[in-house]
Write an enzyme that holds these catalytic residues in place. Structure first.
Site, PDB file in Angstrom:
ATOM      1  N   ARG A 189       0.827  -1.219   0.000  1.00 15.38           N
ATOM      2  CA  ARG A 189       0.000   0.000   0.000  1.00 15.38           C
ATOM      3  C   ARG A 189       0.858   1.266   0.000  1.00 15.38           C
ATOM      4  O   ARG A 189       0.487   2.271   0.625  1.00 15.38           O
ATOM      5  CB  ARG A 189      -0.950   0.041   1.207  1.00 15.38           C
ATOM      6  CG  ARG A 189      -1.979  -1.068   1.242  1.00 15.38           C
ATOM      7  CD  ARG A 189      -3.299  -0.619   0.650  1.00 15.38           C
ATOM      8  NE  ARG A 189      -4.206  -1.746   0.550  1.00 15.38           N
ATOM      9  CZ  ARG A 189      -5.283  -1.921   1.307  1.00 15.38           C
ATOM     10  NH1 ARG A 189      -5.586  -1.029   2.202  1.00 15.38           N
ATOM     11  NH2 ARG A 189      -6.036  -2.957   1.138  1.00 15.38           N
ATOM     12  N   ARG A 194      -3.300   6.542   1.309  1.00 11.94           N
ATOM     13  CA  ARG A 194      -3.831   7.742   1.977  1.00 11.94           C
ATOM     14  C   ARG A 194      -2.900   8.406   2.981  1.00 11.94           C
ATOM     15  O   ARG A 194      -3.212   9.475   3.481  1.00 11.94           O
ATOM     16  CB  ARG A 194      -5.174   7.391   2.647  1.00 11.94           C
ATOM     17  CG  ARG A 194      -6.293   7.209   1.652  1.00 11.94           C
ATOM     18  CD  ARG A 194      -7.494   6.551   2.279  1.00 11.94           C
ATOM     19  NE  ARG A 194      -7.195   5.155   2.595  1.00 11.94           N
ATOM     20  CZ  ARG A 194      -8.031   4.334   3.230  1.00 11.94           C
ATOM     21  NH1 ARG A 194      -9.194   4.773   3.635  1.00 11.94           N
ATOM     22  NH2 ARG A 194      -7.677   3.087   3.474  1.00 11.94           N
ATOM     23  N   ARG A 236      -6.455  11.508  -5.779  1.00 13.68           N
ATOM     24  CA  ARG A 236      -7.725  10.805  -5.582  1.00 13.68           C
ATOM     25  C   ARG A 236      -8.888  11.797  -5.635  1.00 13.68           C
ATOM     26  O   ARG A 236      -9.930  11.496  -6.235  1.00 13.68           O
ATOM     27  CB  ARG A 236      -7.705  10.082  -4.243  1.00 13.68           C
ATOM     28  CG  ARG A 236      -8.867   9.147  -4.013  1.00 13.68           C
ATOM     29  CD  ARG A 236      -8.613   8.405  -2.719  1.00 13.68           C
ATOM     30  NE  ARG A 236      -9.695   7.563  -2.292  1.00 13.68           N
ATOM     31  CZ  ARG A 236     -10.865   7.985  -1.849  1.00 13.68           C
ATOM     32  NH1 ARG A 236     -11.129   9.269  -1.805  1.00 13.68           N
ATOM     33  NH2 ARG A 236     -11.773   7.118  -1.452  1.00 13.68           N
ATOM     34  N   ASP A 276      -7.042  -2.632  -7.436  1.00 15.89           N
ATOM     35  CA  ASP A 276      -7.553  -3.264  -6.222  1.00 15.89           C
ATOM     36  C   ASP A 276      -7.932  -4.699  -6.526  1.00 15.89           C
ATOM     37  O   ASP A 276      -8.297  -5.025  -7.665  1.00 15.89           O
ATOM     38  CB  ASP A 276      -8.759  -2.504  -5.665  1.00 15.89           C
ATOM     39  CG  ASP A 276      -9.036  -2.918  -4.235  1.00 15.89           C
ATOM     40  OD1 ASP A 276      -8.347  -2.422  -3.329  1.00 15.89           O
ATOM     41  OD2 ASP A 276      -9.917  -3.782  -4.022  1.00 15.89           O
ATOM     42  N   TYR A 312     -14.958 -11.760  -0.170  1.00 16.06           N
ATOM     43  CA  TYR A 312     -15.662 -10.500  -0.479  1.00 16.06           C
ATOM     44  C   TYR A 312     -16.866 -10.740  -1.390  1.00 16.06           C
ATOM     45  O   TYR A 312     -17.910 -10.123  -1.227  1.00 16.06           O
ATOM     46  CB  TYR A 312     -14.703  -9.492  -1.127  1.00 16.06           C
ATOM     47  CG  TYR A 312     -13.669  -8.957  -0.163  1.00 16.06           C
ATOM     48  CD1 TYR A 312     -13.952  -7.868   0.661  1.00 16.06           C
ATOM     49  CD2 TYR A 312     -12.422  -9.549  -0.046  1.00 16.06           C
ATOM     50  CE1 TYR A 312     -13.007  -7.386   1.561  1.00 16.06           C
ATOM     51  CE2 TYR A 312     -11.466  -9.081   0.843  1.00 16.06           C
ATOM     52  CZ  TYR A 312     -11.767  -8.002   1.645  1.00 16.06           C
ATOM     53  OH  TYR A 312     -10.846  -7.533   2.541  1.00 16.06           O
TER      54      TYR A 312
HETATM   55  O1  1CP Z   1       0.322   0.731  -3.205  1.00 15.11           O
HETATM   56  C1  1CP Z   1      -0.498  -0.216  -3.233  1.00 15.11           C
HETATM   57  O2  1CP Z   1      -0.301  -1.256  -2.600  1.00 15.11           O
HETATM   58  C2  1CP Z   1      -1.734   0.041  -4.018  1.00 15.11           C
HETATM   59  C3  1CP Z   1      -2.496  -1.027  -4.647  1.00 15.11           C
HETATM   60  C4  1CP Z   1      -3.486  -1.794  -3.759  1.00 15.11           C
HETATM   61  C5  1CP Z   1      -3.383  -3.147  -3.431  1.00 15.11           C
HETATM   62  C6  1CP Z   1      -2.221  -4.089  -3.700  1.00 15.11           C
HETATM   63  C7  1CP Z   1      -4.710  -1.316  -3.218  1.00 15.11           C
HETATM   64  C8  1CP Z   1      -5.220   0.051  -3.294  1.00 15.11           C
HETATM   65  N1  1CP Z   1      -5.383  -2.393  -2.678  1.00 15.11           N
HETATM   66  C9  1CP Z   1      -4.597  -3.510  -2.758  1.00 15.11           C
HETATM   67  C10 1CP Z   1      -4.917  -4.870  -2.333  1.00 15.11           C
HETATM   68  C11 1CP Z   1      -6.124  -5.137  -1.532  1.00 15.11           C
HETATM   69  N2  1CP Z   1      -7.366  -4.546  -1.580  1.00 15.11           N
HETATM   70  C12 1CP Z   1      -6.189  -6.186  -0.582  1.00 15.11           C
HETATM   71  C13 1CP Z   1      -5.065  -7.169  -0.332  1.00 15.11           C
HETATM   72  C14 1CP Z   1      -3.980  -6.593   0.493  1.00 15.11           C
HETATM   73  C15 1CP Z   1      -4.305  -6.310   1.930  1.00 15.11           C
HETATM   74  O3  1CP Z   1      -4.665  -7.251   2.651  1.00 15.11           O
HETATM   75  O4  1CP Z   1      -4.140  -5.143   2.324  1.00 15.11           O
HETATM   76  C16 1CP Z   1      -7.483  -6.180  -0.028  1.00 15.11           C
HETATM   77  C17 1CP Z   1      -8.014  -7.108   1.055  1.00 15.11           C
HETATM   78  C18 1CP Z   1      -8.222  -5.149  -0.661  1.00 15.11           C
HETATM   79  C19 1CP Z   1      -9.649  -4.812  -0.457  1.00 15.11           C
HETATM   80  C20 1CP Z   1      -9.810  -3.408  -0.051  1.00 15.11           C
HETATM   81  N3  1CP Z   1      -9.663  -2.351  -0.926  1.00 15.11           N
HETATM   82  C21 1CP Z   1      -9.985  -2.879   1.239  1.00 15.11           C
HETATM   83  C22 1CP Z   1     -10.128  -3.711   2.533  1.00 15.11           C
HETATM   84  C23 1CP Z   1     -11.569  -3.845   2.863  1.00 15.11           C
HETATM   85  C24 1CP Z   1     -11.929  -4.686   4.065  1.00 15.11           C
HETATM   86  O5  1CP Z   1     -12.727  -4.172   4.877  1.00 15.11           O
HETATM   87  O6  1CP Z   1     -11.512  -5.849   4.210  1.00 15.11           O
HETATM   88  C25 1CP Z   1     -10.008  -1.488   1.128  1.00 15.11           C
HETATM   89  C26 1CP Z   1     -10.224  -0.475   2.221  1.00 15.11           C
HETATM   90  C27 1CP Z   1      -9.784  -1.162  -0.250  1.00 15.11           C
HETATM   91  C28 1CP Z   1      -9.640   0.172  -0.870  1.00 15.11           C
HETATM   92  C29 1CP Z   1      -8.259   0.537  -1.257  1.00 15.11           C
HETATM   93  N4  1CP Z   1      -7.483  -0.192  -2.141  1.00 15.11           N
HETATM   94  C30 1CP Z   1      -6.288   0.460  -2.354  1.00 15.11           C
HETATM   95  C31 1CP Z   1      -6.305   1.663  -1.565  1.00 15.11           C
HETATM   96  C32 1CP Z   1      -5.211   2.683  -1.521  1.00 15.11           C
HETATM   97  C33 1CP Z   1      -7.530   1.696  -0.885  1.00 15.11           C
HETATM   98  C34 1CP Z   1      -8.039   2.801   0.013  1.00 15.11           C
HETATM   99  C35 1CP Z   1      -9.059   3.530  -0.770  1.00 15.11           C
HETATM  100  C36 1CP Z   1      -9.098   5.010  -0.736  1.00 15.11           C
HETATM  101  O7  1CP Z   1      -8.258   5.720  -1.315  1.00 15.11           O
HETATM  102  O8  1CP Z   1     -10.071   5.474  -0.125  1.00 15.11           O
END
Ligand code: 1CP
Length: 344
Positions: A25, A29, A38, A75, A152
């Site tokens: 990540r 943010r 964003r 994502d 999910y």
């Molecule tokens: O720099 C990077 O790593 C960006 C790319 C990236 C990756 C590899 C994002 C952007 N998401 C992910 C993977 C991801 N997404 C996973 C696997 C890794 C982990 O366990 O952290 C998972 C479970 C998700 C699903 C997801 N997407 C969640 C979790 C939800 C939950 O309640 O279980 C969330 C909050 C997101 C949104 C998201 N994805 C990525 C970002 C930067 C964000 C935040 C969104 C925003 O800007 O508001």
């Protein structure tokens, strides 16, 4: 030609004097420049599907910190959307999806070949990055592993214990297995296209692997990852794969051989010393630093970073966190971590 990209050297099994470094990540943010882009995109999904802006946020942490790898900004939930699930993000809460829990729901999904109609902008992002990244920076593509994506798709949102997916597995095994198979096929097609577009490494995130018990861990975490990796290796020989079965605990042992991955990513639930003795003996490892150090910083961050580097110093190692950096992290602590790793 000699390989100059340090991440690819570590993934090929080389022990380097200073481990290469990137961060889960890393585009996110905690960075003001991410928040600005964003806001420009409007919302999270518009950012994911806008190749110019998705490439921009991927490049931001590379410009700021000079990480050795960039991870595609996208994502894991884009694949379910491409398979036909509705997907939206609720501000302050997280993702929401239409649920898939029956044979009728499954029948409404699109065929795997159709996913590219939705995912083409992601491949465009990869192409831009392959052009624009510094020549020493490795480009990592990724997808969720089938079990995690299934949790999910079945629950329609993130869940603390993956209860709905476990329930479907117990109550309607054929439908559950078909969901896993469909995601497995889709993931092979998706990652294959990311590689065609220029990804040099791919990573499978099995973020919820830890909640699978007994044979289920092998059947629904290890086996689908192994199938995906075998198919990718056949189509794209030489492309390294990182597997991240988060929460595997002692089951991290033997994970290189069981999945066919070139590198196993380790969360913070086991010690680096244990992982060096039980996992790194089989190949490259990545990870382990607690993400909370990016919030708290200070001497503890420095000493833990040094301890992990030392524990993994006798084998192939990519420095990383045990899980993603959180929005409340201080960007200065990231710099302190990098400086500590590179000071040796
Ligand atoms: O720099 C990077 O790593 C960006 C790319 C990236 C990756 C590899 C994002 C952007 N998401 C992910 C993977 C991801 N997404 C996973 C696997 C890794 C982990 O366990 O952290 C998972 C479970 C998700 C699903 C997801 N997407 C969640 C979790 C939800 C939950 O309640 O279980 C969330 C909050 C997101 C949104 C998201 N994805 C990525 C970002 C930067 C964000 C935040 C969104 C925003 O800007 O508001």
């Amino acid at each position: 030609m000699a390989q100059h990209k340090t991440i690819l050297r570590a993934l090929a099994g080389e022990t380097l004097p200073t481990p290469p470094i990137w961060m889960m990540r890393q585009a996110g943010r905690y960075l003001p420049e991410y928040k600005a882009t964003r806001a420009q995109a409007g919302d999270f999904l518009s950012l994911c599907y806008n190749p110019e802006l998705a490439a921009e946020v991927t490049l931001q942490p590379i410009r700021r910190y000079g990480f050795d790898a960039a991870i595609l900004f996208a994502d894991i939930l884009l694949l379910p959307q491409a398979l036909g699930a509705d997907l939206w993000f609720v501000t302050g809460e997280g993702p929401r999806l239409s649920t898939i829990t029956s044979a009728d729901d499954l029948a409404k999904l699109k065929p795997v070949d159709a996913i590219h109609d939705t995912l083409n902008p992601v491949y465009e992002t990869v192409k831009i990055l392959a052009q624009e990244l510094p020549k020493e920076t490795t480009l990592i593509g990724f997808a969720g592993a089938p079990w995690t994506v299934a949790t999910y798709m079945i629950a329609g949102q993130g869940t603390p214990d993956q209860g709905p997916a476990h329930a479907l597995k117990a109550e309607n095994r054929p439908v559950f297995e078909e969901i896993i198979n469909r995601i497995t096929e889709g993931t092979i097609a998706y990652l294959s296209k990311q590689i065609d577009a220029g990804a040099e490494v791919v990573k499978l995130f099995d973020s919820w692997a830890g909640s699978l018990e007994g044979d289920d861990f092998t059947t629904f975490s290890v086996k689908p990852m192994q199938q995906i990796i075998a198919a990718l290796k056949e189509r794209h020989p030489g492309i390294p794969v990182i597997a991240f079965p988060r929460g595997a605990g002692t089951r991290y042992t033997g994970m290189h051989a069981a999945t066919g991955a070139d590198c196993v990513a380790i969360d913070d639930g086991v010690s680096a010393e244990w992982a060096a003795a039980h996992v790194q003996i089989d190949g490259c490892v990545q990870g382990n630093l607690k993400s909370s150090h990016m919030v708290t910083g200070g001497d503890a961050l420095v000493s833990e970073t040094r301890r992990i580097c030392k524990a993994f110093s006798n084998g192939p190692h990519i420095f990383n966190l045990g899980h993603g950096i959180t929005p409340d992290a201080d960007p200065a602590n990231v710099q302190l971590m990098i400086d500590t790793v590179r000071a040796g």
